[in-house]
Each structure stands twice: as structure tokens, then as C-alpha cells.
Design a protein around this motif. Sequence first.
Motif, short mmCIF file in Angstrom:
data_model
loop_
_atom_site.label_atom_id
_atom_site.label_comp_id
_atom_site.label_asym_id
_atom_site.label_seq_id
_atom_site.Cartn_x
_atom_site.Cartn_y
_atom_site.Cartn_z
N ARG A 87 0.83 -1.20 0.00
CA ARG A 87 0.00 0.00 0.00
C ARG A 87 0.87 1.26 0.00
O ARG A 87 0.50 2.29 -0.59
N ALA A 88 2.04 1.19 0.65
CA ALA A 88 2.95 2.33 0.67
C ALA A 88 3.43 2.67 -0.74
O ALA A 88 3.68 3.84 -1.06
N VAL A 89 3.58 1.66 -1.60
CA VAL A 89 3.96 1.92 -2.99
C VAL A 89 2.90 2.81 -3.65
O VAL A 89 3.23 3.82 -4.30
N ALA A 90 1.64 2.44 -3.48
CA ALA A 90 0.56 3.22 -4.08
C ALA A 90 0.47 4.61 -3.45
O ALA A 90 0.24 5.61 -4.15
N ALA A 91 0.65 4.70 -2.13
CA ALA A 91 0.59 6.00 -1.45
C ALA A 91 1.67 6.94 -1.96
O ALA A 91 1.43 8.13 -2.20
N LEU A 92 2.88 6.41 -2.14
CA LEU A 92 3.96 7.23 -2.68
C LEU A 92 3.66 7.67 -4.10
O LEU A 92 3.93 8.82 -4.48
N ALA A 93 3.11 6.77 -4.89
CA ALA A 93 2.75 7.14 -6.26
C ALA A 93 1.71 8.25 -6.27
O ALA A 93 1.80 9.21 -7.05
N GLU A 94 0.71 8.15 -5.38
CA GLU A 94 -0.34 9.16 -5.31
C GLU A 94 0.24 10.52 -4.91
O GLU A 94 -0.16 11.56 -5.45
N GLN A 95 1.16 10.53 -3.96
CA GLN A 95 1.66 11.79 -3.43
C GLN A 95 2.73 12.44 -4.30
O GLN A 95 2.85 13.67 -4.31
N SER A 96 3.52 11.63 -5.01
CA SER A 96 4.70 12.19 -5.67
C SER A 96 4.58 12.32 -7.19
O SER A 96 5.41 12.98 -7.82
N ALA A 97 3.57 11.70 -7.78
CA ALA A 97 3.45 11.74 -9.24
C ALA A 97 3.08 13.13 -9.74
O ALA A 97 2.52 13.96 -9.01
N ASP A 98 3.40 13.39 -11.00
CA ASP A 98 3.00 14.64 -11.65
C ASP A 98 2.36 14.32 -13.00
O ASP A 98 2.03 13.16 -13.28
N GLU A 99 2.18 15.31 -13.83
CA GLU A 99 1.49 15.11 -15.10
C GLU A 99 2.23 14.17 -16.04
O GLU A 99 1.62 13.53 -16.90
N GLN A 100 3.55 14.06 -15.89
CA GLN A 100 4.34 13.23 -16.79
C GLN A 100 4.40 11.76 -16.34
O GLN A 100 4.65 10.87 -17.14
N GLY A 101 4.19 11.53 -15.04
CA GLY A 101 4.27 10.15 -14.57
C GLY A 101 4.70 10.05 -13.13
O GLY A 101 4.50 10.96 -12.32
N LEU A 102 5.30 8.91 -12.78
CA LEU A 102 5.76 8.66 -11.42
C LEU A 102 7.00 9.50 -11.13
O LEU A 102 7.70 9.95 -12.05
N CYS A 103 7.28 9.69 -9.86
CA CYS A 103 8.43 10.50 -9.45
C CYS A 103 8.88 10.02 -8.08
O CYS A 103 8.53 10.60 -7.06
N TRP A 104 9.65 8.94 -8.06
CA TRP A 104 9.97 8.26 -6.81
C TRP A 104 11.02 8.99 -5.98
O TRP A 104 11.97 9.55 -6.53
N PRO A 105 10.89 8.95 -4.64
CA PRO A 105 12.00 9.37 -3.78
C PRO A 105 13.20 8.43 -4.00
O PRO A 105 13.03 7.25 -4.31
N LYS A 106 14.40 8.93 -3.84
CA LYS A 106 15.61 8.16 -4.13
C LYS A 106 15.68 6.87 -3.32
O LYS A 106 16.12 5.83 -3.82
N GLU A 107 15.24 6.91 -2.06
CA GLU A 107 15.39 5.76 -1.16
C GLU A 107 14.69 4.51 -1.69
O GLU A 107 15.16 3.40 -1.48
N ILE A 108 13.60 4.70 -2.42
CA ILE A 108 12.83 3.52 -2.81
C ILE A 108 12.70 3.37 -4.34
O ILE A 108 12.07 2.43 -4.82
N ALA A 109 13.30 4.27 -5.11
CA ALA A 109 13.22 4.20 -6.57
C ALA A 109 13.89 2.92 -7.08
O ALA A 109 14.80 2.38 -6.44
N PRO A 110 13.47 2.42 -8.26
CA PRO A 110 14.08 1.19 -8.79
C PRO A 110 15.52 1.39 -9.26
O PRO A 110 16.24 0.43 -9.50
N ALA A 111 15.94 2.64 -9.42
CA ALA A 111 17.32 2.97 -9.78
C ALA A 111 17.60 4.40 -9.31
O ALA A 111 16.66 5.15 -9.00
N ASP A 112 18.89 4.75 -9.26
CA ASP A 112 19.25 6.11 -8.87
C ASP A 112 19.22 7.06 -10.06
O ASP A 112 18.93 8.24 -9.92
#
Length: 565
Positions: free
Chosen positions: A449-474
Motif C-alpha cells: 500500500r505504501a507503494v501506491a501511497a507514494l505514487a499518489e503523493q509524488s506523481a506529476d502530469e508526466q508520470g511517477l516521481c519516486w524518492p531516491k530511497e525507494i526508486a528502482p534505480a538512482d
Amino acid sequence: MAQVQRMSRLMVKTLRDDPADAETLSHKLLVRAGYVRRNSAGIWTWLPLGKKVLDNISRVVREEMDAIGAQEVLLPALLPKEPYEASARWEEYGDLLFRLKDRKGGEYLLGPTHEEIFTLVVKDQVASYKDLPVMLYQIQTKYRDEARPRSGVLRGREFQMKDSYSFDTTDEGLAESYALHRAAYQKIFARLGLDYRIVSAVSGAMGGSASEEFLAPAAAGEDTFVDCPSCDYAANTEAVTFALKPVDGSGVGPVEELDTPDTPTIETLAEHLGVPASATLKNLLVKVDGEIVAVGVPGNREVDLGKLGEHLAPAVVELVTAEDFEGRGDLVRGYVGPQGLEKVRYIADPRVAPGTAWITGANKVNTHAKNVVAGRDFEVDDYLDVVVVEEGDPCPKCGTGLKLDRAIEIGHIFQLGRKYADTFQLDVLGRQGKPVRVTMGSYGIGVSRAVAALAEQSADEQGLCWPKEIAPADVHVVAAGKALQTELALDVSEKLGAAGVRVLVDDRAGVSPGVKFTDAELIGVPKILVAGRRSAEGVLELKDRRTGEREELTVDEAIARLAAE
């Protein structure tokens, strides 16, 4: 040496359009960016990019749980019926449980939560107060047979969860374990980059007393919470209280009956009499374990059946039907009043305080009564906070009007006390040589659920925007298209990997630069490094995915910058 993932070999398929069944932002983007795929209703496959994000969240959770001295275990997901029958949750969970039988007829369930099993593990392993306190946790798949799974991984029937449990011999020890978990949760959610609120909550089917939720504000949230703009009060709407304030009703005249034809609803009554709905008393009839109970609230408010159910749990609450009025002369549909009810338990919201006067049903067809005073003309058996909370309701702490907001529940902590220890007789030998009953805490984090919550809070018009700590790459390295650019992109990717930077490199042949750039924005890695028009000069463009800031760097400068972050 960090991993370098080449998109030419990575199983990822991005989509230009939103899935037809997607309602929430996270559902749309996680599918479009190739993180998850729907298997069936409420059941999801985590694809390589999504699995990395899920694992990164689990890593953060593990690190902070280990830091407070909790020990990781792994319990089975397939569980026998008997422990849950002993705790009564085999029945309390109702249709939410996945139930099954083995070939010999033995009954089992797929675990929704594990208080019972953890209690039995500790009962088997711990004998003395010297073995306590102990905190155990697991990260495991849980199962709940949701009637309407929706919102992608936000509300699934199968989901990843961290649940931990503390075992102490004293209430003071439980309070310390609770405080340790609370602080660990704050660190976890800060590291994950989540905006969250800690709110007072109710325990529900989990049992216990003290309870707090960690909520991530988001439009897609299914939880409603209140926030006070003037003080630090915040609570789930089911936990909001209203102070009982008796008033002096001695000056109110005697009860008078009023002729009110065709006014079975609050709206028709208020219009007929020319009074505000708040001057009337609404009496909702429900059945509690089959017995009729009346619930009184001001006429301008609605009864929160969820809240009522929490107060009366584990009893089953349901609305009355037309058949329930048969043979009950004291129950006149549309004209019920608390005065004159026979053998009916009367529950009221604190706003129906002693001394308050109301217009309410007279228990006669087409008739109401005014000057009906609480405590004089009828008695309240139980005062419970049962109204639907509204914007502007007074803060229980300071009186300021409350604000309502939507949020996703990402964590929940409970002081269970001895509920499960009593059920399973979890005792240890105490300091005085006599048995001591253990007290417990239960603490959950929704990992998927935290994955979805982060997606909801951090995404913008272009797409996802992950925090560095949990992104699939740096960094997402993009080769703009030509052979020279691809060669430079792969070379710098290997050097970045050697420097400890996690790399996703788009080296796909036959894919246009526009598609690659669009995918980089959609996938949402924090930094995008482009081998473009100045590749022949050994110059790259570094873009910050969140801010959009760009700068040109040499290969050495780019490696030094990214390795230092």
C-alpha cells in the motif's frame, strides 16, 4: 558495484493510455509504467521494476525494525481454524476471511493478520520474565476477501504487510514498546518520503485499547480524518469524540403532541412546522445481535453506522426491516420517539445531552411531540459518539472547527493489552515466582500500500516521481538514438555502476528519442542522464525528475555528482 539494468533486456512494457478500469492515479501510473499487472480482481503481479520498489520499502522497514531490537520471523500464511475460533475472529471477520478445507476436511484460513499465531509462538518459546520483553516482526503476504477490490494495489485481496508484536510483563513495558514502534514508524515514513499524519483511531476487529493510525493524505484515500487548524489534534473520523454537556431543562414546558400528517421524515417534519432540522430528534432503529435498539441523534445529523458498529463490536449491527415493526405497537414507522418505548435500549449521541429539549415522534401515526426533554421524559441507556463527523465540528481539544481530509492508511499501531494473552493463557514466571499474564502490542505497515501511497503523493502530469530511497534505480540513462550516443550511454552506465550508483539505461534499438524521454518521465527515476547532441564531445545532460532542472556535465563530472548523492 551496483546493478546496471538495460532496458533492451528488461521485462517492461509501458503504455500510452490509462487502463480502462483504473480509477486512481497510482493505479493508472503503476500499470502504464510497467510496475504491476492485474492477474484477477484484487490480485496483482509485481513486475521487475515494481518488485524493486517493493523490496526497497521492505528494506527500509527492516532496517528501522532491527534498529529498535525487533527480531524477524516468518509465519505461515495458511493457518488452522482453531486459534481464530478461540479468539472469536473466525466469526468476527465474517466474509473477509478466505476459508478452505484440506482433503481430510480440516478447516483453514489464509491469514489476514497474525496476533493469534504470534501469541502461540511466544507461549511455546518463552517461560520466564527474564525472556521478556521481546518484539517480533514479519513481512509477509496477507489475504482479505474484499467485496469490491479496487484502486489497484491500494485495496487488494492479496497484499504485502509488515506486522510486528511486542510482549511485556507490565503495562509500563507495553507503553515503552509502543513508543519504540511509534518512533520507528516516524523514521520509516520520513525515509520513504511520505507526507503523513498520526491520528487517534479505533481498534476494530484487532481488539485492544490505545490505537493510532499513520495516514498519508491523498485524494484517492478511503479514510477520512479530521485535522484541527489551531492545535495538534488529528483523528480518524470514527475516533472523534464530542463532550457530553448537560443543560438546565427545568424551564421547558410539558410535552405537547402536535398534529403532523404525512411527515415521516425529518425533512417533511421540519418543513411542516417551520423549524430547523436541528430542533428535531432523529431516532434510527437498528438490530444488535437481533435485538431492536434505538439510536437518537439531532435531526440535522446522520448516524455513522460504521462508528456505531465499532462501539458495539463484536455484536452484529443491521438496520430494521418492515417485518420488525409487526406486533410492536410502540414502534410506529416514521413517528418513533424515545418517550414511551417499551423494552428498547436507547443509545444517544452526546449532543442529546440531559436537559436538551426536542421535537420528536409521539409513537402515533401522523403525530409528533415537542418539549421532549432528555433525562426528564426519556432516559438514555448509553451515550456513544455515533454521528457522521462534519467539517466545522468542534475540536475536542480546543473547540476550533475541524477540517476534513482524505487519506490512505499506511500504518496502524495498537496497545492490545491482554486480549490475546487471556485467550491463550500466555503466562510467564514472574519475579516473585508466580505466573504473570503477558501484555501485547500489535503494529502494522502496509508495504504494498505504501507503494501506491507514494505514487499518489509524488506523481506529476508526466508520470511517477519516486524518492531516491525507494526508486528502482538512482539514475535513468537515456541514449538519444545514434550508435555513438548508445555507446556513450552504456560506457557511462558501467562506470556509474562501478561507483555504486544503481542505473537503468535505455539502450533499446529502434525506439525513438521521444518515446525514450516519455518513458523516462513515466517510470520516475529521480535523475535522468541523457547522451544526446553533445555526445561526441563527451558531454551529457543531467535532469532532476522532480524539479525539471537541467545542466550539462562531462562524463567525469556526472559520475562524481551522482556517486556523491
